[in-house]
Design a protein around this motif. Structure first.
Motif, PDB file in Angstrom:
ATOM      1  N   UNK A 270      12.033  -4.637   3.081  1.00  0.00           N
ATOM      2  CA  UNK A 270      12.427  -3.219   3.121  1.00  0.00           C
ATOM      3  C   UNK A 270      12.192  -2.603   4.502  1.00  0.00           C
ATOM      4  N   UNK A 271      11.213  -3.100   5.239  1.00  0.00           N
ATOM      5  CA  UNK A 271      10.925  -2.642   6.604  1.00  0.00           C
ATOM      6  C   UNK A 271      10.757  -1.126   6.666  1.00  0.00           C
ATOM      7  N   UNK A 272       9.879  -0.617   5.794  1.00  0.00           N
ATOM      8  CA  UNK A 272       9.668   0.828   5.729  1.00  0.00           C
ATOM      9  C   UNK A 272       9.122   1.401   7.036  1.00  0.00           C
ATOM     10  N   UNK A 273       8.370   0.611   7.766  1.00  0.00           N
ATOM     11  CA  UNK A 273       7.796   1.111   9.022  1.00  0.00           C
ATOM     12  C   UNK A 273       8.872   1.365  10.079  1.00  0.00           C
ATOM     13  N   UNK A 274      10.075   0.840   9.854  1.00  0.00           N
ATOM     14  CA  UNK A 274      11.165   0.996  10.821  1.00  0.00           C
ATOM     15  C   UNK A 274      12.221   1.986  10.336  1.00  0.00           C
ATOM     16  N   UNK A 275      11.972   2.638   9.216  1.00  0.00           N
ATOM     17  CA  UNK A 275      12.956   3.588   8.695  1.00  0.00           C
ATOM     18  C   UNK A 275      13.006   4.829   9.590  1.00  0.00           C
TER      19      UNK A 275
ATOM     20  N   UNK B 177       0.811  -1.232   0.000  1.00  0.00           N
ATOM     21  CA  UNK B 177       0.000   0.000   0.000  1.00  0.00           C
ATOM     22  C   UNK B 177       0.838   1.272   0.000  1.00  0.00           C
ATOM     23  N   UNK B 178       2.003   1.246   0.647  1.00  0.00           N
ATOM     24  CA  UNK B 178       2.833   2.444   0.744  1.00  0.00           C
ATOM     25  C   UNK B 178       4.298   2.062   0.538  1.00  0.00           C
ATOM     26  N   UNK B 179       5.026   2.935  -0.133  1.00  0.00           N
ATOM     27  CA  UNK B 179       6.467   2.757  -0.341  1.00  0.00           C
ATOM     28  C   UNK B 179       7.125   4.119  -0.167  1.00  0.00           C
ATOM     29  N   UNK B 180       7.754   4.330   0.972  1.00  0.00           N
ATOM     30  CA  UNK B 180       8.469   5.589   1.209  1.00  0.00           C
ATOM     31  C   UNK B 180       9.352   5.481   2.436  1.00  0.00           C
TER      32      UNK B 180
ATOM     33  N   UNK C 155       6.423   9.152   9.765  1.00  0.00           N
ATOM     34  CA  UNK C 155       5.432   9.211  10.840  1.00  0.00           C
ATOM     35  C   UNK C 155       4.631   7.922  10.959  1.00  0.00           C
ATOM     36  N   UNK C 156       4.283   7.328   9.847  1.00  0.00           N
ATOM     37  CA  UNK C 156       3.471   6.105   9.848  1.00  0.00           C
ATOM     38  C   UNK C 156       4.367   4.920  10.192  1.00  0.00           C
ATOM     39  N   UNK C 157       4.179   4.338  11.394  1.00  0.00           N
ATOM     40  CA  UNK C 157       5.025   3.243  11.869  1.00  0.00           C
ATOM     41  C   UNK C 157       4.290   1.901  11.844  1.00  0.00           C
ATOM     42  N   UNK C 158       3.148   1.841  11.167  1.00  0.00           N
ATOM     43  CA  UNK C 158       2.355   0.604  11.121  1.00  0.00           C
ATOM     44  C   UNK C 158       2.838  -0.268   9.970  1.00  0.00           C
ATOM     45  N   UNK C 159       3.413  -1.419  10.272  1.00  0.00           N
ATOM     46  CA  UNK C 159       3.971  -2.293   9.238  1.00  0.00           C
ATOM     47  C   UNK C 159       2.908  -2.796   8.274  1.00  0.00           C
ATOM     48  N   UNK C 160       1.642  -2.873   8.724  1.00  0.00           N
ATOM     49  CA  UNK C 160       0.570  -3.339   7.836  1.00  0.00           C
ATOM     50  C   UNK C 160       0.283  -2.338   6.726  1.00  0.00           C
ATOM     51  N   UNK C 161       0.716  -1.103   6.903  1.00  0.00           N
ATOM     52  CA  UNK C 161       0.510  -0.091   5.873  1.00  0.00           C
ATOM     53  C   UNK C 161       1.547  -0.181   4.760  1.00  0.00           C
TER      54      UNK C 161
END
Length: 561
Positions: free
Chosen positions: A374-379, A316-319, A362-368
């Protein structure tokens, strides 16, 4: 009402489509592969004066390095030896086959809290970097407080050459491309890579609770202009030998480019929640650049809120970051949600005083994100905090089109109104922090999601989610909505209370068609802001989103099974 001067100033040079021919060079500034850092302005014809070389080899302190930078600024840029053809023509995958041998890490066997490793030149890493170790003279207190610099000569034995390249084919004085810092986080005896400095003046780091993500730079010159950017380079590092038990590591860096030479001091402190760099810098200008970008940051935003990903990609999200956060000298907060434009876009946010800014994940929800690799929620978020608020200038935000998530397409920096002066050094003191989420001191309600439906060319429907404890103290029917719309008319506005700490701002906008519409909003209660100031730059048409090459290949492999 909001002060209109606080709106994003879409610059007269909202970079036109014709610049796409040049944008490859600009966009590459923000590539994670640093593809065009090799275009740094370097003089090959002038050797360093022996006096300057001698001074460089005797640096023991920031004051010493500042003298070197001051002398360097009076002459040409430092030369760098060109790469052998075998290294210059390398591909990314070939360069990855050259690996530093962990067992050769500096200070590995000395029971010190930090080790050092180096990066090998090749591929896009063409700059020649020197490494000095500032080692204590002995065991006594006086001796430990005195240091001597030791040049770390290039040594092929430090690397594994696992590809076709043979160590014997390389010159003995090749030099390094950068330096990697290995350390530990408090309470964790396991050593790991904490930070790395490689490619121009780029560096990145993470805390124990975050992973690699957005990057910082030492300086940006002529950035975001319709011309090639100048890339200052950290040409030498002087790393102070840590003592057992040290929590922080101090090192110096000599910066050089066509316009400026500078001395930098970094005090790096790894942390569980945040890893910080206290930066002291003094810049000496050879000439006045057209634009000076201080404390630049780079990040990546491909898709997410208000922009769906391509078909065939389930994420759903890539950033790496979902917005630019700004703190004014008056303590007020502003948030600019990221969104990709259809063209290179540059906007300005003027400030009388700036207390801090950063690219925030800001968005730290891994389900998003749904990306365990890539673990974007932990960047990490990356936050710049001047020791004293910077006065009279503007933050600039550059958003570039990009083909895939391997390219950093977002950058921001501080541009002071006052131009530097040749012969007058410019002093900087600030902190760079890498951590998860928002700065702890930000207590106003925040924009946590943005949704957009383009129902027609004349009807854009926005949903802006607001979250925070300050909302529980207010009545949505009595708060004041401060709203500015640019290149559009607001035909409907409504505040919905979902729960005590979650509200939704519903807006319907009618674009005028003159260009991207811009929205700025904030809620206040009894004259006091209870939310950050939100701003958004929205193109009339959604930018194209395509599958990255590796995802296309992966889908093809799955289909053929």
């Amino acid at each position: 009402m909001l002060n209109p001067t606080l709106a994003a100033r879409v610059m007269d040079s909202l970079l036109p489509e014709s610049l796409f021919a040049k944008a490859g060079r600009m966009a590459a500034v923000f590539s994670k592969t640093l593809f065009f850092c090799s275009m740094t302005f370097v003089s090959m014809a002038n050797d360093s004066p022996p006096k300057l070389e001698s001074r460089m080899s005797h640096v023991q302190s920031f004051a010493d390095l500042d003298l070197v930078a001051s002398e360097l600024a009076k002459g040409p840029v430092l030369p760098t030896d060109p790469l052998p053809q075998s290294l210059a023509e390398m591909t990314y995958d070939q360069h990855r086959m050259i690996r530093f041998r962990p067992e050769r890490s500096f200070w590995l066997d000395e029971k010190r809290p930090y080790w050092l490793q180096t990066f090998h030149r090749g591929f896009v890493h063409k700059d020649q970097v020197q490494l000095y170790l500032l080692e204590s003279l002995g065991l006594g207190v006086a001796a430990q407080n005195s240091v001597r610099p030791r040049l770390v000569e290039f040594d092929k034995a430090h690397f594994k050459y696992e590809g076709d390249l043979k160590a014997g084919d390389l010159p003995a004085d090749l030099g390094y491309a950068g330096v990697r810092f290995i350390g530990f986080f408090p309470g964790n005896p396991q050593y790991s890579e904490v930070a790395s400095f490689v490619g121009a003046s780029y560096f990145r780091a993470h805390s124990e609770k975050t992973v690699w993500g957005s990057s910082a730079r030492g300086l940006a010159i002529n950035c975001g202009l319709p011309k090639a950017e100048e890339f200052p380079v950290f040409r030498a590092f002087y790393v102070q030998q840590p003592k057992p038990g040290d929590l922080s590591l101090t090192f110096l860096a000599l910066l050089d480019s066509e316009s400026v030479a500078g001395a930098y001091q970094f005090v790096m402190t790894p942390g569980v929640q945040a890893t910080t760099f206290d930066v002291t810098a003094r810049l000496h200008f050879r000439k006045v650049p057209e634009k000076l970008g201080i404390a630049p940051l780079t990040s990546m935003w491909m898709w997410g809120d208000a922009l769906a990903g391509p078909k065939g990609d389930h994420r759903p999200e890539v950033h790496d970051a979902d917005g630019l956060l700004m703190k004014g000298g008056d303590g007020q907060w502003a948030w600019r949600s990221f969104y990709r434009q259809n063209y290179p876009s540059l906007v300005r946010y003027p400030f009388e005083k700036l207390a801090g800014f950063g690219v925030i994940q800001r968005d730290r929800n891994s389900e998003h994100y749904k990306d365990d690799e890539a673990r974007y929620s932990e960047r990490p978020s990356v936050w710049i905090e001047p020791q004293v608020p910077w006065e009279k200038g503007a933050l600039e935000l550059l958003e570039l089109p990009a083909e895939h998530e391997g390219i950093d397409n977002v950058a921001t920096w501080w541009v002071p109104d006052q131009k530097p002066v040749v012969g007058q050094p410019l002093d900087l003191k600030y902190r760079v922090s890498f951590f998860g989420g928002d700065p702890p001191e930000h207590q106003q309600a925040k924009v946590t999601a943005v949704d957009l439906v383009r129902e027609s060319p004349k009807k854009f429907v926005f949903r802006v989610d607001l979250t925070g404890a300050r909302l529980a103290e207010a009545n949505p029917e009595k708060v004041n909505l401060e709203l500015i719309s640019i290149r559009c008319a607001i035909t409907s506005q409504r505040i919905e209370k979902v729960s005590d700490q979650q509200w939704v701002l519903h807006l319907v906008a009618e674009p005028t068609g003159e260009g991207p519409l811009e929205l700025i909003a904030r809620l206040s209660d009894e004259g006091q802001p209870i939310t950050e100031r939100w701003s958004y730059l929205c193109p009339l048409e959604a930018p194209p989103v395509v599958l990255p090459p590796w995802r296309v290949q992966q889908n093809q492999q799955e289909t053929s099974r």
